[in-house]
Design an enzyme around this catalytic site. Structure first.
Site, PDB file in Angstrom:
ATOM      1  N   LYS A  21      25.176  46.979  43.392  1.00 15.02           N
ATOM      2  CA  LYS A  21      25.941  46.227  42.393  1.00 15.02           C
ATOM      3  C   LYS A  21      25.186  45.019  41.842  1.00 15.02           C
ATOM      4  CE  LYS A  21      30.690  47.525  43.363  1.00 15.02           C
ATOM      5  NZ  LYS A  21      32.074  47.025  43.394  1.00 15.02           N
ATOM      6  N   ASP A  48      35.777  45.324  38.054  1.00 15.72           N
ATOM      7  CA  ASP A  48      36.440  44.979  39.323  1.00 15.72           C
ATOM      8  C   ASP A  48      37.428  43.841  39.124  1.00 15.72           C
ATOM      9  OD1 ASP A  48      35.244  46.864  40.949  1.00 15.72           O
ATOM     10  OD2 ASP A  48      33.544  45.585  41.464  1.00 15.72           O
TER      11      ASP A  48
END
Length: 374
Positions: A283, A319
Site C-alpha cells: 500500500k 479506505d
C-alpha cells in the site's frame, strides 16, 4: 484472431461427441479431443467428421500431463487415422513421431510442450516456442506459474515470440496464470483453451467455456495484488457485481511478494490490466511506481486502488470512504472521543486520517513501535 478451443476429456467416443455438439451450440470455436483419457481408442472416427469446427486429436504422454502409455506405433496409427478423418494433430515436443509429422499433411500439426513444475527464464520460454515452431504449424507452450516472476517471464516470452508472426499459444498454468488465458489475444495466441464446464478442466487454471464467452475478446481485467490474498473475498464480491451489472470483466488474485512488485507492474503494462486493488505489503511501497496520486492518497501516503488510464497508473485511496461510511451507518459520533488504532500499515493510515478529521484523539500501537511513532 484468438479462437476458444474447448478441451474435451471423456472416457469414450460417444460421450466426447455429445459434449462436442453441446459446446458448439454454446459457442466453441474449435475442439481438442483428449483421446488419451479413453481406455480404448475408437476404431471409427467417421462420426467426428460431422462436427462443424476445427478439431485437434491429442494422445498426451504421462510426462506431459496426459494419460497415454501405449507404444509409439500404436500412437502413430491412431494419429494417422485422425488426420485422415480431418483432425489436426498435437504432438509433444521431442517426441520421435515429429520426424514423421510432415506425412500428416494437409492436417495441421501442433508441437506442444508442458512444464508441470516451473517456468524457466524468459530466454528459455522463447527458445521453447522457437523449437516447437520449427517443425509445426502452431507451437504451444504451457508453464506452471508459481510466482509473479514466473508470470512475468511467461508474458514477456510470449510478447517477444509474437514478433515472429508465427502461430503459437502460450499458457501460464495455475491460478496465478489465469490472466494469460483471459487475455490470450493480448499475447497474440492462436487458441485460448477452455473446459466444457466447471469441474471439467484438463489443466490447472483453465476457465470454462461459458466464462470465456462471457468475457469476450476485450474483457475488463482487474484484481487484488498483495500477500497473502488467499483469504480475500474480493474476487467473489467483484465478479458477482460484474455479472449483476452486465460488465464483461473478471477480478483475479495476484500473489505478489515484496520484491516482486516490479514484475507485477510489467505484467499490468504488457497486458493492459485496467486496474487493481492493493493490499499488504504494497500500500505504501507502490507509490514511487505510480504516475499520479489523488489528493486523499497523497495526504495519507497509502494507496488501495490503482487505475490504468491510457498507460498511466493513478493511485487512489478509498479506505477512508469505507471507514467513514461504517461509522455513519452505525450512528457513531467520534468528535472528542479517544480512539486506539491497532497497527501502523497502509490501512491504519486511512483510519487515522478519518478519525483525526472528525475530531477524535488518536493513539496508535504496533508490534514495531518505530513505525507507529512515524
Amino acid at each position: 484472431m484468438t479462437r476458444i478451443c474447448v478441451a474435451i476429456s471423456e472416457v469414450d467416443a460417444a460421450s466426447a461427441l455429445a459434449v462436442a455438439k453441446d459446446t458448439i451450440t454454446r459457442g466453441a470455436e474449435s475442439l481438442e479431443f483428449r483421446f488419451d483419457a479413453m481406455p480404448v481408442l475408437p476404431d471409427d472416427l467417421t462420426p467426428f467428421k460431422e462436427l462443424t469446427v476445427r478439431r485437434i486429436a491429442t494422445l498426451r504422454e504421462k510426462d506431459q500431463g496426459g494419460a497415454w502409455e501405449g507404444n509409439i506405433e500404436k500412437k502413430w496409427e491412431f494419429l494417422w487415422r485422425a488426420a485422415e478423418a480431418g483432425f489436426d494433430v498435437d504432438l509433444e515436443f521431442g517426441h520421435p513421431l515429429i520426424a514423421r509429422a510432415h506425412i500428416l499433411k494437409p492436417s495441421r500439426v501442433i508441437i506442444s510442450y508442458h512444464d508441470l513444475k516451473k517456468t524457466p527464464s524468459t530466454s528459455r520460454v522463447i527458445e521453447t516456442l522457437v523449437e516447437c515452431s520449427a517443425r509445426a504449424d502452431m507451437a504451444k507452450a504451457a508453464f506452471t506459474v508459481r510466482t509473479m516472476k514466473d508470470l512475468d517471464q511467461v508474458v514477456e516470452g510470449g510478447m517477444w515470440f509474437g514478433l515472429s508472426r508465427e502461430r503459437f499459444t502460450i499458457i501460464g498454468m495455475g491460478e496465478l496464470g489465469t490472466v494469460t488465458r483471459v487475455l490470450a489475444h493480448k499475447l497474440g495466441c492462436t487458441l485460448a483453451y477452455a473446459s466444457s464446464g466447471p469441474g471439467r478442466e484438463t489443466a490447472p487454471g483453465q476457465l470454462d467455456l461459458e466464462t470465456m464467452k462471457w468475457l469476450g475478446k476485450e474483457p475488463l481485467v482487474t484484481g487484488l495484488v498483495g500477500y497473502p490474498v488467499d483469504h480475500s473475498i474480493s474476487p467473489s464480491l467483484h465478479n458477482a457485481a460484474f455479472h449483476a451489472a452486465g460488465v464483461r470483466g473478471i477480478y483475479l488474485k495476484w500473489v505478489t511478494l515484496s520484491d516482486e512488485l516490479d514484475e507485477f507492474l510489467d505484467v499490468v503494462d504488457a497486458l493492459g490490466v485496467k486496474g487493481f486493488n492493493v493490499t499488504i505489503p504494497h500500500k505504501e511501497t507502490i507509490i514511487p511506481n505510480l504516475d499520479r496520486l489523488d489528493p486523499v492518497a497523497e495526504k495519507i501516503g497509502a494507496v488501495n486502488t490503482v487505475t490504468n488510464e491510457d498507460g498511466k497508473l493513478i493511485g487512489r485511496n478509498t479506505d477512508v470512504i469505507g471507514v467513514e461510511r461504517t461509522f455513519e451507518k452505525n450512528g457513531v459520533d467520534i468528535n472528542g472521543k479517544m480512539a486506539l488504532v491497532l497497527g501502523a500499515g497502509g490501512a491504519s493510515r486511512s483510519v487515522c486520517s478519518f478519525l483525526a478529521s472528525k475530531g477524535a484523539e488518536v493513539d496508535i500501537t504496533n508490534r514495531t513501535m518505530g513505525k507507529a511513532e512515524s
